[in-house]
Design a protein around this motif. Structure first.
Motif, mmCIF file in Angstrom:
data_model
loop_
_atom_site.group_PDB
_atom_site.id
_atom_site.type_symbol
_atom_site.label_atom_id
_atom_site.label_comp_id
_atom_site.label_asym_id
_atom_site.label_seq_id
_atom_site.Cartn_x
_atom_site.Cartn_y
_atom_site.Cartn_z
ATOM 1 N N HIS A 160 25.314 82.315 36.569
ATOM 2 C CA HIS A 160 25.761 82.015 35.062
ATOM 3 C C HIS A 160 26.051 82.661 34.661
ATOM 4 O O HIS A 160 27.693 82.398 34.514
ATOM 5 C CB HIS A 160 24.865 81.036 34.283
ATOM 6 C CG HIS A 160 23.742 80.128 35.607
ATOM 7 N ND1 HIS A 160 22.367 80.259 34.710
ATOM 8 C CD2 HIS A 160 23.952 78.216 36.004
ATOM 9 C CE1 HIS A 160 22.165 78.992 35.941
ATOM 10 N NE2 HIS A 160 23.127 77.910 36.183
ATOM 11 N N ALA A 161 26.032 83.851 34.276
ATOM 12 C CA ALA A 161 26.759 85.002 34.120
ATOM 13 C C ALA A 161 27.991 85.376 34.384
ATOM 14 O O ALA A 161 28.889 85.672 34.668
ATOM 15 C CB ALA A 161 25.661 85.792 33.216
ATOM 16 N N TYR A 162 27.278 85.835 36.232
ATOM 17 C CA TYR A 162 28.928 85.909 37.145
ATOM 18 C C TYR A 162 29.399 84.431 37.464
ATOM 19 O O TYR A 162 30.983 85.156 37.634
ATOM 20 C CB TYR A 162 27.528 85.981 38.497
ATOM 21 C CG TYR A 162 29.047 86.227 39.421
ATOM 22 C CD1 TYR A 162 29.488 87.048 40.361
ATOM 23 C CD2 TYR A 162 29.365 85.364 40.343
ATOM 24 C CE1 TYR A 162 30.203 87.172 40.843
ATOM 25 C CE2 TYR A 162 29.303 85.716 41.910
ATOM 26 C CZ TYR A 162 30.604 86.417 41.905
ATOM 27 O OH TYR A 162 31.551 87.027 43.026
ATOM 28 N N SER A 163 29.318 83.603 37.699
ATOM 29 C CA SER A 163 29.550 82.383 38.122
ATOM 30 C C SER A 163 31.037 82.463 36.434
ATOM 31 O O SER A 163 32.005 81.871 36.833
ATOM 32 C CB SER A 163 29.541 81.524 37.415
ATOM 33 O OG SER A 163 30.270 79.950 38.083
ATOM 34 N N ARG A 164 30.515 82.250 35.224
ATOM 35 C CA ARG A 164 31.246 82.541 33.997
ATOM 36 C C ARG A 164 32.458 83.624 34.121
ATOM 37 O O ARG A 164 33.571 83.381 34.064
ATOM 38 C CB ARG A 164 30.742 82.329 32.672
ATOM 39 C CG ARG A 164 31.657 83.161 31.688
ATOM 40 C CD ARG A 164 32.253 81.469 31.440
ATOM 41 N NE ARG A 164 32.746 81.880 29.808
ATOM 42 C CZ ARG A 164 33.693 80.918 29.573
ATOM 43 N NH1 ARG A 164 33.767 79.495 30.133
ATOM 44 N NH2 ARG A 164 34.110 80.627 28.127
ATOM 45 N N ALA A 165 32.004 84.802 34.752
ATOM 46 C CA ALA A 165 33.044 85.496 34.850
ATOM 47 C C ALA A 165 34.236 85.369 36.147
ATOM 48 O O ALA A 165 35.387 85.784 35.149
ATOM 49 C CB ALA A 165 32.365 87.003 35.427
ATOM 50 N N VAL A 166 33.628 84.961 37.036
ATOM 51 C CA VAL A 166 34.712 84.001 38.234
ATOM 52 C C VAL A 166 35.481 83.437 37.478
ATOM 53 O O VAL A 166 36.882 83.132 37.922
ATOM 54 C CB VAL A 166 33.968 83.473 39.432
ATOM 55 C CG1 VAL A 166 34.842 83.531 40.189
ATOM 56 C CG2 VAL A 166 33.245 84.814 39.989
#
Length: 621
Positions: A160-166
């Motif tokens: 979820h954190a990675y997706s938000r960064a993307v």
């Protein structure tokens, strides 16, 4: 979905189900609601020591693999399982009356970069107490935590954190990243500051704060009493670390994302099928001001701040460094902290490395596994190859496949995942051949999962060991990451409905009865497994499949206790009262009486005979 994936999904939802089954969910919901309204909590101690909360803590601890890891006194969950329910409740309440934590066992874990990560392992008794506290504090804190912190929180995870960064790089076009690495965060948390932050969140029960203070100062075996820090390994530590950095999240957010304007520019519109707040117009207005655009994404102590331009990014970098020092008394690592232009360099985050590259008229994220993540994956795969070599049986091959699938499912969010796994497959190809050539064959039957999941490999020769096909290591394709749905929440009815559908096949009335009426003079393990068995059997008899009703159901020990049978989950099964009598009957007239009464089918009689045999009785002809 594989059996491994299903099991993982079930475990993730287990804590929520436990709360519901112990009829404690309404109390937790109320804490969340009151915290949202900025209420102050001065009577939390009574909730922490409530009977339902202590039993819920035991159940949640029991499901954790770490419950079998001993502390300094060498006790594990098995020691607690022997206690009766009321005995455990009295023990926890007595300990908390004048709480003095037991010493913490220190264990050093090697880091991939060569350093050492010190873990603090409390005794199982102190872990139960920490779990009791966590269960009450968590809904209060969840109501106050920033929406874009993802570490150590219910339902949220790394992806979820990675997706938000993307999303921030792709959709918001924020291509400058402030990377901050806090030097020894968990070892340098200031105790006094943390307790003040808890007070500010509304946790104002002085007895509870005193207990938390003592937990923070618990002696570490061989080290002494810590003056600062939250020991990694404690159940309460992740929640406390989020409390510390929550202030940072909201400070960054207040500079732009949640900046309060005199005029309300927010608009509501349907986004992804739900009515949501659209801040597009507000942000458009803010860009005409001198404010600096920034958004934070945080996973535990690993966080990034996405910015619009180079100049703002460097100002934010200096401001955050100063803020951490002055407000939280935390230093940053000068070597690891920097400003990165994503159009020129990669930025690493949670096992991925991402960069922005041209694609037609757009600038989009290109992402790989980080070099460190790739190396760890290689080591893990090679270790499992050696395990299969030493013991070439179906179980070991299945574990190897589960490892491959786990890595593929996690890193498939990277746009260049196929290239990364092709390189990994090429690197281990020789090891795989040399280690397994004796045990492998090209003949065998592909599983349904293999056929469905690896369709592109059906025309290629699969390698079989012990009749099980080894999954192709490079058989993975990119899958777009999905942002966390903010409505998902353990402490609201709507949020829970998004997590799982209520179990309709089991009677909630029976579950409540089992919880509120434990069998006297039996262990807590027996009474807890009694509930688990009923739920697992979906309220049906294990022999006949008929619906179980209160006062016409009994819990049967498959291996009787006089033959060494235990109260463990796998040795218990719920059956109808008459079926239970039939299993233990020895007189022919008694057996005939219950056979006529139950009118069992041949299959059901076979099940009865299996249970009779294990109970030491003759089979029914």
């Amino acid at each position: 979905m594989t059996e491994t994936a299903k099991a993982t999904k079930v475990l993730k939802r287990q804590a929520l189900r436990n709360s519901e089954y112990y009829d404690f969910q309404a109390q937790l919901d109320q804490l969340y609601l009151e915290s949202k309204k900025n209420r102050k909590f001065t009577k939390l101690y009574e909730l922490i020591t409530a009977r339902e909360n202590i039993l819920l803590a035991y159940r949640n601890i029991k499901k954790n693999k770490g419950s079998f890891t001993p502390g300094v006194n060498q006790t594990t969950i098995l020691s607690l399982a022997e206690k009766e329910i009321d005995q455990l409740i009295r023990y926890v309440r007595k300990r908390l009356q004048n709480y003095q934590p037991q010493r913490i066992r220190r264990k050093e874990i090697p880091k991939p970069n060569g350093g050492i990560r010190p873990l603090g392992i409390p005794t199982i008794e102190d872990r139960i107490i920490q779990q009791c506290i966590k269960q009450i504090l968590e809904p209060i804190c969840e109501a106050k935590f920033h929406p874009h912190s993802y570490g150590f929180r219910p339902n949220r995870g790394t992806l979820h954190a990675y997706s938000r960064a993307v999303t921030l790089a792709n959709k918001n076009k924020l291509h400058y990243v402030v990377d901050i690495d806090i030097k020894g965060f968990f070892d340098n948390v200031h105790h006094g500051k943390l307790l003040k932050q808890m007070w500010h969140l509304g946790i104002q029960d002085k007895r509870v704060l005193s207990i938390v203070s003592k937990l923070l100062k618990a002696e570490i075996a061989g080290v002494g009493t810590p003056a600062k820090g939250t020991p990694q390994g404690g159940i309460l530590s992740p929640l406390l670390s989020n409390i510390v950095l929550n202030e940072l999240d909201w400070w960054i957010s207040s500079q732009w994302e949640t900046f309060e304007t005199k005029k309300n520019y927010d608009r509501k519109r349907i986004i992804s099928g739900k009515m949501r707040l659209d801040k597009t117009w507000k942000y458009r207005m803010l860009r005409t001001s001198n404010l600096k655009e920034m958004f934070i994404v945080r996973y535990a102590d690993d966080f990034k701040i996405f910015c619009r331009n180079h100049r703002d990014a460097f100002k934010i970098f200096e401001a955050v460094k100063k803020w951490l020092k002055e407000r939280l008394q935390l230093e940053i690592s000068q070597e690891k902290s920097k400003v990165i232009n994503l159009r020129k360099n990669y930025s690493q985050f949670l096992g991925f490395k991402l960069k922005v590259v041209p694609k037609g008229k757009k600038q989009v994220v290109k992402s790989h596994m980080s070099e460190q993540a790739k190396q760890k994956a290689l080591v893990k795969i090679k270790e499992h190859i050696q395990k299969v070599k030493k013991n070439p049986i179906a179980t070991e091959v299945s574990k190897f496949n589960a490892t491959i699938l786990g890595l593929q499912n996690f890193y498939q969010q990277a746009t260049m995942v196929s290239k990364d796994f092709s390189e990994i497959a090429f690197t281990v190809k020789r090891t795989l051949y040399n280690s397994l050539w004796k045990a492998s064959t090209s003949k065998g039957e592909l599983s349904k999962y293999y056929r469905a999941h690896y369709k592109d490999y059906l025309n290629k020769k699969a390698v079989f060991v012990a009749g099980v096909a080894i999954f192709p290591i490079d058989g993975v394709k990119h899958k777009n990451p999905k942002n966390f749905t903010q409505e998902i929440n353990n402490y609201t009815e709507e949020g829970r409905s998004l997590i799982h559908k209520t179990v309709k096949t089991t009677s909630q009335e029976v579950i409540r009865y089992l919880m509120k009426n434990p069998v006297q003079n039996r262990s807590i393990e027996y009474n807890d497994n009694r509930i688990s068995r009923y739920i697992a059997q979906q309220g049906r008899c294990a022999v006949t499949g008929r619906t179980l009703e209160l006062f016409d159901m009994e819990l049967h020990h498959i291996i009787p206790t006089q033959f060494g049978g235990t109260d463990r989950y796998n040795n218990l099964t719920f059956i109808l009262k008459d079926v239970h009598k039939l299993i233990h009957a020895t007189l022919s007239e008694t057996i005939l009486k219950y056979l006529q009464k139950l009118k069992l089918s041949e299959t059901e009689i076979c099940k009865v005979n299996e249970l009779r045999a294990k109970a030491g009785n003759e089979m029914i002809s």
